[in-house]
Design a protein around this motif. Structure first.
Motif, PDB file in Angstrom:
ATOM      1  N   LYS A  46      11.726 -35.861  -1.457  1.00  0.00           N
ATOM      2  CA  LYS A  46      11.921 -36.945  -2.423  1.00  0.00           C
ATOM      3  C   LYS A  46      12.945 -37.964  -1.920  1.00  0.00           C
ATOM      4  CE  LYS A  46      11.541 -38.875  -6.561  1.00  0.00           C
ATOM      5  NZ  LYS A  46      10.298 -39.492  -7.053  1.00  0.00           N
ATOM      6  N   LEU A  47      13.966 -37.485  -1.253  1.00  0.00           N
ATOM      7  CA  LEU A  47      15.036 -38.368  -0.784  1.00  0.00           C
ATOM      8  C   LEU A  47      14.690 -39.109   0.499  1.00  0.00           C
ATOM      9  CD1 LEU A  47      18.159 -36.083  -1.380  1.00  0.00           C
ATOM     10  CD2 LEU A  47      17.445 -38.053  -2.748  1.00  0.00           C
ATOM     11  N   ALA A  48      13.712 -38.579   1.244  1.00  0.00           N
ATOM     12  CA  ALA A  48      13.393 -39.152   2.550  1.00  0.00           C
ATOM     13  C   ALA A  48      12.927 -40.593   2.418  1.00  0.00           C
ATOM     14  CB  ALA A  48      12.324 -38.318   3.239  1.00  0.00           C
ATOM     15  N   ASP A  49      13.478 -41.441   3.253  1.00  0.00           N
ATOM     16  CA  ASP A  49      12.998 -42.816   3.292  1.00  0.00           C
ATOM     17  C   ASP A  49      11.574 -42.811   3.805  1.00  0.00           C
ATOM     18  OD1 ASP A  49      16.162 -44.158   4.419  1.00  0.00           O
ATOM     19  OD2 ASP A  49      15.365 -43.940   2.391  1.00  0.00           O
ATOM     20  N   SER A  50      10.753 -43.670   3.239  1.00  0.00           N
ATOM     21  CA  SER A  50       9.354 -43.731   3.665  1.00  0.00           C
ATOM     22  C   SER A  50       8.909 -45.177   3.755  1.00  0.00           C
ATOM     23  CB  SER A  50       8.463 -42.976   2.674  1.00  0.00           C
ATOM     24  OG  SER A  50       7.101 -43.144   3.001  1.00  0.00           O
ATOM     25  N   SER A  51       8.232 -45.471   4.838  1.00  0.00           N
ATOM     26  CA  SER A  51       7.654 -46.806   4.993  1.00  0.00           C
ATOM     27  C   SER A  51       6.167 -46.778   4.692  1.00  0.00           C
ATOM     28  CB  SER A  51       7.885 -47.321   6.423  1.00  0.00           C
ATOM     29  OG  SER A  51       7.334 -46.417   7.362  1.00  0.00           O
ATOM     30  N   PHE A  52       5.692 -45.680   4.103  1.00  0.00           N
ATOM     31  CA  PHE A  52       4.271 -45.536   3.815  1.00  0.00           C
ATOM     32  C   PHE A  52       3.818 -46.577   2.799  1.00  0.00           C
ATOM     33  CE2 PHE A  52       0.796 -43.735   1.267  1.00  0.00           C
ATOM     34  CZ  PHE A  52      -0.128 -43.500   2.260  1.00  0.00           C
TER      35      PHE A  52
END
Length: 204
Positions: A46-52
């Motif tokens: 949940k905390l992970a940055d995502s560029s998706f």
């Protein structure tokens, strides 16, 4: 408090909708909530940055979702709606149809690529259970799917989606709701602590 009074974001602005999901547990999060001992993994995800921003499968879902909703006669929904019991629990049903009184019928739409299925996967059952928890006005949710071969509906289906009606009394909904809630409460507590820590770092 009606569901229209519990809207965190109307979904018209994608950035605002994503910001509203930043510190809540949503249906896509609960699809993964299988083991209490794995809550730290769920938090990291949940905390992970995502560029998706999407891929061929999500684009396919966007293409077919309006057709599935029209076929079922259920208006589309983009609003992120929080539970009446916990503002940190929320969901964005694909469709919402007002019924008599305060009752609603929800819709969840899925595109199945190269697969013939007879209903929701276990992860999708968790998402349905979560929608019933966040929108207790739902007396049922129509689970609608299209089975696609080479990007089009299988010829054997004559251009038709498939669907099943799921009620909140369904044994899987009852079972998974009981399994998900303790994990979700634990995850939400950790998520709030992490977001608070982030704010303190930014302020220092």
């Amino acid at each position: 408090m009606s569901y229209t009074e519990r809207i965190l974001s109307d979904g018209e602005n994608r950035e605002a909708w994503l910001a509203a999901r930043h510190s809540i547990i949503g249906a896509s999060d609960t699809a993964k909530l299988a083991k209490p001992e794995s809550v730290e993994l769920y938090l990291r995800s949940k905390l992970a940055d995502s560029s998706f921003t999407g891929n061929a499968y999500t684009e396919s879902g966007h293409r077919w979702e309006p057709m599935m909703l029209a076929w079922a006669g259920i208006p589309a929904n983009k609003a992120l709606i929080h539970s009446p019991h916990e503002k940190g629990f929320a969901a964005t049903p694909d469709g919402i149809l007002p019924l008599f009184g305060d009752a609603l019928r929800g819709a969840e739409c899925k595109a199945k690529h190269g697969r013939v299925v007879d209903g929701p996967s276990l992860a999708e059952w968790r998402q349905l259970a979560w929608q019933f928890l966040c929108v207790p006005e739902f007396d049922s949710i129509e689970f609608i799917w299209v089975e696609l071969m080479d990007g089009e509906i299988r010829a054997e289906l004559n251009g038709e989606p498939k669907s099943i009606t799921v009620t909140r009394q369904h044994p899987k909904i009852i079972q998974l709701s009981q399994q998900i809630l303790p994990i979700a409460h634990d995850l939400l507590g950790r998520l709030r602590a992490a977001r608070q820590f982030e704010q303190e770092l930014l302020a220092s």
